[in-house]
Design a protein around this motif. Structure first.
Motif, PDB file in Angstrom:
ATOM      1  N   ASP A  89      -7.836  10.111  -3.009  1.00 42.54           N
ATOM      2  CA  ASP A  89      -8.259   8.975  -2.356  1.00 42.54           C
ATOM      3  C   ASP A  89      -8.709   7.597  -3.082  1.00 42.54           C
ATOM      4  N   CYS A  90      -8.756   7.899  -4.371  1.00 36.59           N
ATOM      5  CA  CYS A  90      -9.185   6.032  -5.231  1.00 36.59           C
ATOM      6  C   CYS A  90      -8.237   5.387  -5.233  1.00 36.59           C
ATOM      7  N   LYS A 120       0.747  -1.153   0.119  1.00 34.54           N
ATOM      8  CA  LYS A 120      -0.047  -0.048  -0.325  1.00 34.54           C
ATOM      9  C   LYS A 120       0.800   1.199  -0.072  1.00 34.54           C
ATOM     10  N   GLN A 177     -16.107   7.513   2.093  1.00 38.44           N
ATOM     11  CA  GLN A 177     -17.509   8.066   3.204  1.00 38.44           C
ATOM     12  C   GLN A 177     -18.311   8.868   2.152  1.00 38.44           C
ATOM     13  N   ASN A 201     -11.581   0.506  -4.474  1.00 38.60           N
ATOM     14  CA  ASN A 201     -12.003   1.042  -2.895  1.00 38.60           C
ATOM     15  C   ASN A 201     -13.178   2.005  -2.423  1.00 38.60           C
ATOM     16  N   ASP A 219     -16.234   2.135  -0.453  1.00 35.12           N
ATOM     17  CA  ASP A 219     -16.351   1.652   1.166  1.00 35.12           C
ATOM     18  C   ASP A 219     -15.482   3.004   1.678  1.00 35.12           C
ATOM     19  N   ASP A 220     -14.015   3.712   0.777  1.00 34.95           N
ATOM     20  CA  ASP A 220     -13.027   3.910   1.915  1.00 34.95           C
ATOM     21  C   ASP A 220     -13.768   5.863   1.471  1.00 34.95           C
ATOM     22  N   CYS A 261      -4.174   6.451  -5.492  1.00 31.75           N
ATOM     23  CA  CYS A 261      -4.376   7.428  -4.416  1.00 31.75           C
ATOM     24  C   CYS A 261      -3.356   8.910  -5.037  1.00 31.75           C
ATOM     25  N   ARG A 308     -11.683  13.533  -5.900  1.00 32.33           N
ATOM     26  CA  ARG A 308     -11.920  12.733  -4.189  1.00 32.33           C
ATOM     27  C   ARG A 308     -10.773  11.742  -5.254  1.00 32.33           C
TER      28      ARG A 308
END
Length: 441
Positions: free
Chosen positions: A396-397, A180, A338, A333, A335-336, A425, A393
């Motif tokens: 964050d993806c 990660k 929000q 992701n 669910d991450d 990300c 976003r």
């Protein structure tokens, strides 16, 4: 004795009252006359004295540098500045003026005409200083905006350095799929994508793709730009890789052009500040063995920009084979992120849905490469608005990206992957501008 009845102004009380009225009228006449005189005398700025100059001892406006409009607009009502001394003589109090320019703490009793001149100077000086200050700020802002506009968008893209002809794939680091690390890219197995199956034309079902792709990733770049960059392979150093087959380029470059300016409903711009996600792929060593002969034939037709006849409901049409390039995209992701309930519902409904890139794509070929530019600047208003809401976003993806050639006939199924890669990300604002000075020969 009875004279006071017909001549009240001769009486003590009546005389004071009448005197006050006369003074008021006199002051009003003087103010009107002053306004007319000042309005009729507009002076050229080249004859103006320094801002610290005061009127002469006679209160003349001949040496004043002032704006008659400013004076007229700054006039206050009679009640604001008129008053009388205890003995009934003329006196004017100006509590709203404050101190004189030379530092006096206040004014108590000054001749009205002189006071009007002085207030005109004070207020005009204040306005002039305010205007000059405002003008300087506006000029500085315009200069800053002009300078920023030459290199960057001041509201969206911060000032960044320009890099000239970087090595392809040198901007975003590689990360193994089991690790990660943000701002990186990873290999991904082609079989993680769902494509049209062998019997799709009959049962409309999709299935996992075979675990082979025509091209595999070797690097990713992210570049900021004031205008979208077409044929970006010209501005980077591609590796010198010989093709394992004579008719297929050894390198595939995918340039995803993303706008950063807002979408317009009618007649909007299709070029402006944006980013380029540039994905680099190398031809598989087993291309001839692993990919079907039908896929290889379709690839050749795309390279040669051939056309084909497509049967329609009423009439047949002729379209380019390149119109069958299809984008596969999936957010891993969800669910991450929000998301609220409506956003989550929308994301699940459209996540992973394939999209034909036509007609918002362009193709460029070099000595050993094929470049596909996917131009999101030309996407529809609805698509632009939807992606714009999601754009913040991106950092964050975890995104899985792939390309396939759509199968429209039984012999072209199941579909196979042209290329695929994972983006972890990536915060595009951390990257630099690409210099367009150099064009490879």
């Amino acid at each position: 004795m009875g004279g006071c009845v017909s001549m009240p102004e001769n009486c003590v009380g009546g005389g004071i009252k009448s005197s006050k009225v006369k003074v008021k009228l006199k002051l009003r006449r003087r103010r009107k006359a002053l306004k007319r005189r000042v309005s009729s005398r507009l002076y050229d700025q080249s004859k103006a004295p320094p801002s610290g100059d005061a009127p002469n001892s006679h209160g003349s406006t001949d040496d004043l540098w002032c704006d008659s409009t400013s004076i007229l607009e700054s006039d206050c009502s009679d009640e604001d500045f008129q008053s009388f001394s205890d003995d009934g003589s003329e006196a004017v109090s100006w509590p709203h003026i404050g101190s004189l320019r030379d530092g006096e703490a206040h004014r108590s009793s000054v001749h009205p005409e002189q006071m009007i001149f002085q207030s005109s100077i004070d207020e005009n000086a204040g306005r002039e200083n305010g205007i000059q200050s405002s003008s300087r700020k506006k000029a500085a802002f315009k200069l800053s905006f002009k300078r920023n506009d030459e290199h960057t968008n001041p509201t969206i893209i911060p000032s960044k350095i320009h890099i000239q002809r970087p090595i392809a794939g040198s901007q975003v680091p590689f990360c193994p799929i089991d690790k990660k690390m943000i701002d990186s890219w990873s290999f991904i197995e082609p079989q993680t994508f769902r494509v049209r199956g062998k019997d799709y034309l009959r049962d409309r079902k999709k299935e996992l793709a075979s675990n082979y792709a025509a091209y595999y990733p070797f690097g990713v770049d992210v570049f900021l730009s004031q205008r979208k960059i077409d044929h970006i392979a010209q501005f980077v150093k591609l590796p010198d890789v010989a093709s394992s087959t004579g008719d297929v380029p050894s390198i595939l470059v995918v340039n995803v052009q993303i706008p950063l300016y807002p979408a317009a409903l009618f007649g909007g711009e299709i070029d402006g500040e944006g980013i380029s996600f540039v994905l680099y792929f190398k031809l598989s060593d087993c291309y001839s063995k692993e990919l079907s002969s039908q896929f290889q034939d379709n690839m050749r037709r795309i390279l040669d920009d051939e056309v084909e006849e497509v049967k329609g409901f009423r009439v047949d049409s002729v379209v380019a084979c390149r119109e069958r390039i299809k984008i596969l995209g999936r957010v891993v992701n969800i669910d991450d992120l929000q998301l609220n309930a409506p956003q989550r519902k929308l994301m699940h409904a459209y996540n992973g849905k394939p999209v034909l890139s036509r007609p918002q794509h362009d193709f460029y070929q070099g000595e050993n490469y094929l470049e596909i530019d996917l131009d999101m600047h030309r996407f529809s208003y609805i698509s632009r608005k939807g992606f714009g809401a999601f754009q913040d976003r991106l950092k964050d993806c975890i995104l899985d990206f792939g390309i396939t050639i759509q199968g429209n006939k039984t012999e072209e199924l199941p579909e196979e992957l042209l290329c695929c890669v994972r983006l972890n990300c990536i915060d595009y604002m951390k990257y630099h501008f690409l210099s367009l000075d150099h064009v490879s020969s």
